[in-house]
Design a protein around this motif. Structure first.
Motif, mmCIF file in Angstrom:
data_model
loop_
_atom_site.group_PDB
_atom_site.id
_atom_site.type_symbol
_atom_site.label_atom_id
_atom_site.label_comp_id
_atom_site.label_asym_id
_atom_site.label_seq_id
_atom_site.Cartn_x
_atom_site.Cartn_y
_atom_site.Cartn_z
ATOM 1 N N GLU A 271 -25.159 -74.272 14.928
ATOM 2 C CA GLU A 271 -25.023 -72.986 14.234
ATOM 3 C C GLU A 271 -25.464 -71.823 15.129
ATOM 4 O O GLU A 271 -24.831 -70.765 15.140
ATOM 5 C CB GLU A 271 -25.827 -72.993 12.937
ATOM 6 N N ALA A 272 -26.548 -72.012 15.877
ATOM 7 C CA ALA A 272 -27.010 -70.956 16.783
ATOM 8 C C ALA A 272 -25.978 -70.698 17.874
ATOM 9 O O ALA A 272 -25.690 -69.542 18.211
ATOM 10 C CB ALA A 272 -28.356 -71.334 17.393
ATOM 11 N N ALA A 273 -25.398 -71.751 18.421
ATOM 12 C CA ALA A 273 -24.379 -71.586 19.465
ATOM 13 C C ALA A 273 -23.134 -70.910 18.911
ATOM 14 O O ALA A 273 -22.523 -70.072 19.572
ATOM 15 C CB ALA A 273 -24.025 -72.945 20.062
ATOM 16 N N ARG A 274 -22.760 -71.255 17.703
ATOM 17 C CA ARG A 274 -21.582 -70.645 17.080
ATOM 18 C C ARG A 274 -21.771 -69.145 16.900
ATOM 19 O O ARG A 274 -20.870 -68.354 17.147
ATOM 20 C CB ARG A 274 -21.333 -71.321 15.722
ATOM 21 N N ILE A 275 -22.978 -68.743 16.514
ATOM 22 C CA ILE A 275 -23.240 -67.317 16.284
ATOM 23 C C ILE A 275 -23.396 -66.561 17.594
ATOM 24 O O ILE A 275 -22.890 -65.454 17.751
ATOM 25 C CB ILE A 275 -24.482 -67.148 15.381
ATOM 26 N N VAL A 276 -24.086 -67.140 18.577
ATOM 27 C CA VAL A 276 -24.346 -66.420 19.825
ATOM 28 C C VAL A 276 -23.077 -66.244 20.663
ATOM 29 O O VAL A 276 -23.006 -65.334 21.491
ATOM 30 C CB VAL A 276 -25.476 -67.094 20.642
ATOM 31 N N THR A 277 -22.072 -67.065 20.441
ATOM 32 C CA THR A 277 -20.848 -66.940 21.240
ATOM 33 C C THR A 277 -19.831 -65.969 20.630
ATOM 34 O O THR A 277 -18.798 -65.722 21.231
ATOM 35 C CB THR A 277 -20.174 -68.311 21.423
ATOM 36 N N ARG A 278 -20.140 -65.414 19.482
ATOM 37 C CA ARG A 278 -19.255 -64.393 18.913
ATOM 38 C C ARG A 278 -19.366 -63.109 19.728
ATOM 39 O O ARG A 278 -20.389 -62.861 20.361
ATOM 40 C CB ARG A 278 -19.661 -64.084 17.475
ATOM 41 N N PRO A 279 -18.341 -62.271 19.697
ATOM 42 C CA PRO A 279 -18.442 -60.987 20.403
ATOM 43 C C PRO A 279 -19.568 -60.131 19.818
ATOM 44 O O PRO A 279 -19.775 -60.101 18.614
ATOM 45 C CB PRO A 279 -17.079 -60.329 20.160
#
Length: 118
Positions: free
Chosen positions: A36-44
């Motif tokens: 979940e953290a990776a999914r959020i941090v990779t957003r623009p």
């Protein structure tokens, strides 16, 4: 007589399986939080703080008290599209250890998720 011989083995088996189940639950918890953290941090945009908060929410809901969250690179929000971002969460296995037998004492679990920044 049979009960006196088999009871210690049965107790060891029961508490050992509880300890193993808690270790698996901890591993799954930190895997989900890292994803979940990776999914959020990779957003623009600048999302590293939001990613950290989301991971903390998941770990708090699953009663994981002690952990570390690292982002590689540390300034992931300043990276461009197509760059890989790695999120690692490490937690001591004693977080979810209950009962008199502590097979996982002194060990830690970690999860690493790598995603490409959008």
């Amino acid at each position: 007589m049979e009960a006196a011989v088999t009871l210690p083995l049965l107790v060891l088996l029961v508490f050992g399986s509880i300890e193993l189940a808690n270790a698996v639950f901890l591993k799954q918890s930190i895997n989900i939080a890292a994803y979940e953290a990776a999914r959020i941090v990779t957003r623009p945009g600048d999302n590293e703080a939001q990613a950290r908060v989301r991971a903390q929410e998941i770990l708090a809901a699953r009663k994981v008290g002690t952990y570390t969250i690292t982002f590689d690179p540390s300034n992931a929000s300043q990276r461009g599209a197509g760059d890989a971002v790695k999120v690692t969460i490490t937690a001591p296995s004693s977080n979810l250890s209950y009962g008199p037998l502590r097979f996982m004492a002194g060990k830690s679990s970690h999860a690493t998720v790598t995603m490409v920044k959008l």
